[in-house]
Design an enzyme around this catalytic site. Structure first.
Site, mmCIF file in Angstrom:
data_model
loop_
_atom_site.group_PDB
_atom_site.id
_atom_site.type_symbol
_atom_site.label_atom_id
_atom_site.label_comp_id
_atom_site.label_asym_id
_atom_site.label_seq_id
_atom_site.Cartn_x
_atom_site.Cartn_y
_atom_site.Cartn_z
ATOM 1 N N GLY A 10 18.312 35.490 -27.172
ATOM 2 C CA GLY A 10 19.216 36.338 -27.964
ATOM 3 C C GLY A 10 19.096 37.799 -27.580
ATOM 4 O O GLY A 10 19.140 38.682 -28.434
ATOM 5 N N GLY A 11 18.950 38.078 -26.293
ATOM 6 C CA GLY A 11 18.889 39.462 -25.825
ATOM 7 C C GLY A 11 20.291 40.021 -25.642
ATOM 8 O O GLY A 11 21.216 39.680 -26.397
ATOM 9 N N GLY A 14 22.786 37.118 -24.581
ATOM 10 C CA GLY A 14 22.901 36.151 -25.677
ATOM 11 C C GLY A 14 23.715 36.712 -26.840
ATOM 12 O O GLY A 14 24.527 36.005 -27.442
ATOM 13 N N ASP A 34 15.642 32.280 -30.221
ATOM 14 C CA ASP A 34 14.870 33.304 -29.494
ATOM 15 C C ASP A 34 13.556 33.510 -30.249
ATOM 16 O O ASP A 34 13.568 33.712 -31.461
ATOM 17 C CB ASP A 34 15.668 34.627 -29.442
ATOM 18 N N ARG A 100 11.642 42.518 -15.769
ATOM 19 C CA ARG A 100 10.566 43.184 -15.024
ATOM 20 C C ARG A 100 10.253 44.503 -15.722
ATOM 21 O O ARG A 100 11.049 45.426 -15.681
ATOM 22 C CB ARG A 100 11.039 43.437 -13.587
ATOM 23 N N ASN A 143 17.738 34.714 -14.716
ATOM 24 C CA ASN A 143 17.293 34.998 -13.342
ATOM 25 C C ASN A 143 15.799 34.777 -13.174
ATOM 26 O O ASN A 143 15.055 34.912 -14.152
ATOM 27 C CB ASN A 143 17.624 36.456 -13.001
ATOM 28 N N HIS A 198 22.069 33.478 -5.361
ATOM 29 C CA HIS A 198 22.366 34.678 -6.147
ATOM 30 C C HIS A 198 21.322 35.739 -5.811
ATOM 31 O O HIS A 198 20.308 35.879 -6.464
ATOM 32 C CB HIS A 198 22.311 34.330 -7.632
HETATM 33 N N1 APR Z 1 12.982 30.800 -25.403
HETATM 34 C C1 APR Z 1 14.109 31.472 -25.747
HETATM 35 N N2 APR Z 1 14.286 32.776 -25.510
HETATM 36 C C2 APR Z 1 13.312 33.438 -24.906
HETATM 37 C C3 APR Z 1 12.106 32.834 -24.503
HETATM 38 C C4 APR Z 1 11.961 31.455 -24.776
HETATM 39 N N3 APR Z 1 10.856 30.791 -24.433
HETATM 40 N N4 APR Z 1 11.326 33.777 -23.913
HETATM 41 C C5 APR Z 1 12.001 34.934 -23.943
HETATM 42 N N5 APR Z 1 13.198 34.740 -24.552
HETATM 43 C C6 APR Z 1 14.233 35.706 -24.863
HETATM 44 C C7 APR Z 1 13.670 37.128 -25.039
HETATM 45 O O1 APR Z 1 13.012 37.269 -26.278
HETATM 46 C C8 APR Z 1 14.935 37.965 -24.919
HETATM 47 O O2 APR Z 1 15.504 38.260 -26.187
HETATM 48 O O3 APR Z 1 15.197 35.852 -23.831
HETATM 49 C C9 APR Z 1 15.909 37.061 -24.126
HETATM 50 C C10 APR Z 1 16.363 37.702 -22.824
HETATM 51 O O4 APR Z 1 17.140 38.789 -23.174
HETATM 52 P P1 APR Z 1 17.141 40.198 -22.385
HETATM 53 O O5 APR Z 1 15.753 40.523 -21.976
HETATM 54 O O6 APR Z 1 17.912 41.159 -23.216
HETATM 55 O O7 APR Z 1 17.931 39.842 -21.052
HETATM 56 P P2 APR Z 1 19.513 39.744 -20.845
HETATM 57 O O8 APR Z 1 20.036 41.045 -20.370
HETATM 58 O O9 APR Z 1 20.151 39.079 -21.999
HETATM 59 O O10 APR Z 1 19.521 38.765 -19.585
HETATM 60 C C11 APR Z 1 19.079 37.436 -19.717
HETATM 61 O O11 APR Z 1 20.117 36.709 -17.681
HETATM 62 O O12 APR Z 1 21.230 37.942 -16.045
HETATM 63 C C12 APR Z 1 20.026 37.348 -16.421
HETATM 64 O O13 APR Z 1 18.392 38.720 -15.322
HETATM 65 C C13 APR Z 1 18.929 38.372 -16.560
HETATM 66 O O14 APR Z 1 17.219 36.687 -16.674
HETATM 67 C C14 APR Z 1 17.961 37.620 -17.428
HETATM 68 C C15 APR Z 1 18.885 36.813 -18.357
#
Ligand code: APR
Length: 336
Positions: A10-11, A14, A34, A100, A143, A198
């Site tokens: 849910g970042g 999401g 999340d 990262r 990714n 990609h």
């Molecule tokens: N289960 C579910 N969610 C998780 C888990 C897990 N085990 N571990 C981490 N997360 C959640 C994080 O808490 C975070 O809220 O995944 C979310 C990722 O969100 P962001 O860091 O905001 O990344 P976002 O910009 O949404 O991109 C998500 O897509 O394009 C790719 O490189 C990008 O890998 C990244 C992904």
């Protein structure tokens, strides 16, 4: 309309996904999972207890749900820290990952460390899907795309048409946008495909790039097209550099939704998709970006284009880089 779509992670991406699913009424229900915010074991107990009561997934979905009356949308939107929110989903979109960022000691994780962390996350994702919606069709965005899709496949071994990665729609969208801008025409007129892995080796296929059905070379010279193709390969990094936090989120979410809509409405739409190859393009047992027909069964068919010699070579090189990553993943998964 589906009964339920599950969004994992849910970042930034999401959040846009849930919002758009509710707004476009793509399903009767959308569940977001999340585990954030993560409890820090070195925090005082009180703080740990307070963090455990918080939930990014619950907070984001409550915010969206409270806005739905103004959109006149009755889609049920909810979230959870655990995977229960995706129970019964027919379609899953996976965005779970760890970006990262600097470690507590100020150093940055190496590429291998980051890959290992994200493979652990993907293990959880696969287990969550297995327990809650084993028959779902899966679109994965997280990714490193090729490695994550490969890992989900290794862990779940779903029918190959039901698992796919989203990268090509986004990379092609970027290519089309740059071409439309340079040719000063509507983005609606531009069609193009970006294939392969990609990453830096992706292959913008110039021979498939058309403006209103006319080869792009009638509009733009070789030098301009080369610059556009280089910019396309680095487009993700360009956004990262400008933002100063995180990575692109609106365009990846919309790209995944284009694929989701092709599945939901059984469009049989041809688009680039990170699909399982079983000999097509000379690749065996791996997921690589190729054109596919997307419909209610997921990837209904992989289409083999007549690439030019140069494009063919670039594709083979890109696939060999994906192969290397998959070998690395195989090794890492033994220890996870
Ligand atoms: N289960 C579910 N969610 C998780 C888990 C897990 N085990 N571990 C981490 N997360 C959640 C994080 O808490 C975070 O809220 O995944 C979310 C990722 O969100 P962001 O860091 O905001 O990344 P976002 O910009 O949404 O991109 C998500 O897509 O394009 C790719 O490189 C990008 O890998 C990244 C992904």
């Amino acid at each position: 309309m589906l009964n339920k779509i599950g969004v994992i992670g849910g970042g930034f991406i999401g959040g846009v996904l849930v919002q758009e699913i509710a707004q476009r009424r793509l399903a009767r229900e959308v569940g977001l999972t999340d585990p954030a915010p993560f409890v820090n074991p070195s925090d005082p107990e009180e703080k740990q207890a307070a963090t455990a009561k918080q939930s990014v997934a619950k907070g984001k979905t409550l915010d969206i749900a409270e806005g739905l009356p103004t959109l006149r949308s009755d889609v049920k939107v909810y979230g959870s820290r655990d995977y229960s929110a995706i129970e019964g989903a027919e379609l899953i979109i996976n965005t779970a990952g760890v970006p990262r960022k600097a470690k507590p000691d100020g150093t940055f994780p190496t590429r291998e460390e980051l890959l290992s962390i994200n493979l652990k996350v993907t293990n959880d994702v696969a287990e969550g899907i297995k327990q809650n919606c084993p028959d779902a069709t899966i679109i994965s965005i997280a990714n490193p795309l090729d490695a994550i899709v490969y890992t989900i496949n290794k862990r779940l071994n779903p029918p190959k048409n039901k698992l796919m990665g989203m990268a090509g729609v986004l990379d092609s969208g970027r290519y089309c946008y740059f071409v439309a801008e340079a040719a000063n025409v509507s983005v609606e007129n531009v069609n193009a495909m970006v294939l392969g892995g990609h990453g830096d080796t992706m292959v913008p296929v110039r021979s498939s790039c058309l403006i209103a059905g006319v080869p792009v070379s009638k509009f733009l010279d070789n030098e301009t097209l080369q610059a556009i193709e280089t910019r396309t390969r680095k487009a993700g990094g360009e956004v990262v550099g400008l933002l100063g936090f995180g990575s692109a989120f609106a365009s990846p979410a919309w790209s995944a939704l284009e694929m989701a809509e092709a599945i939901i409405y059984d469009k049989r739409k041809i688009m680039p998709v990170c699909a399982y190859l079983d000999g097509e393009y000379g690749v065996e047992g791996m997921f690589v970006g190729v054109p596919g027909i997307i419909g209610k069964n997921g990837v209904e068919k992989v289409i083999e284009l007549d690439l030019t010699d140069e494009e063919q070579q670039a594709f083979a090189h890109s696939a060999s880089v994906v192969r290397k990553t998959c070998d690395e993943v195989d090794e890492m998964l033994k220890n996870l």
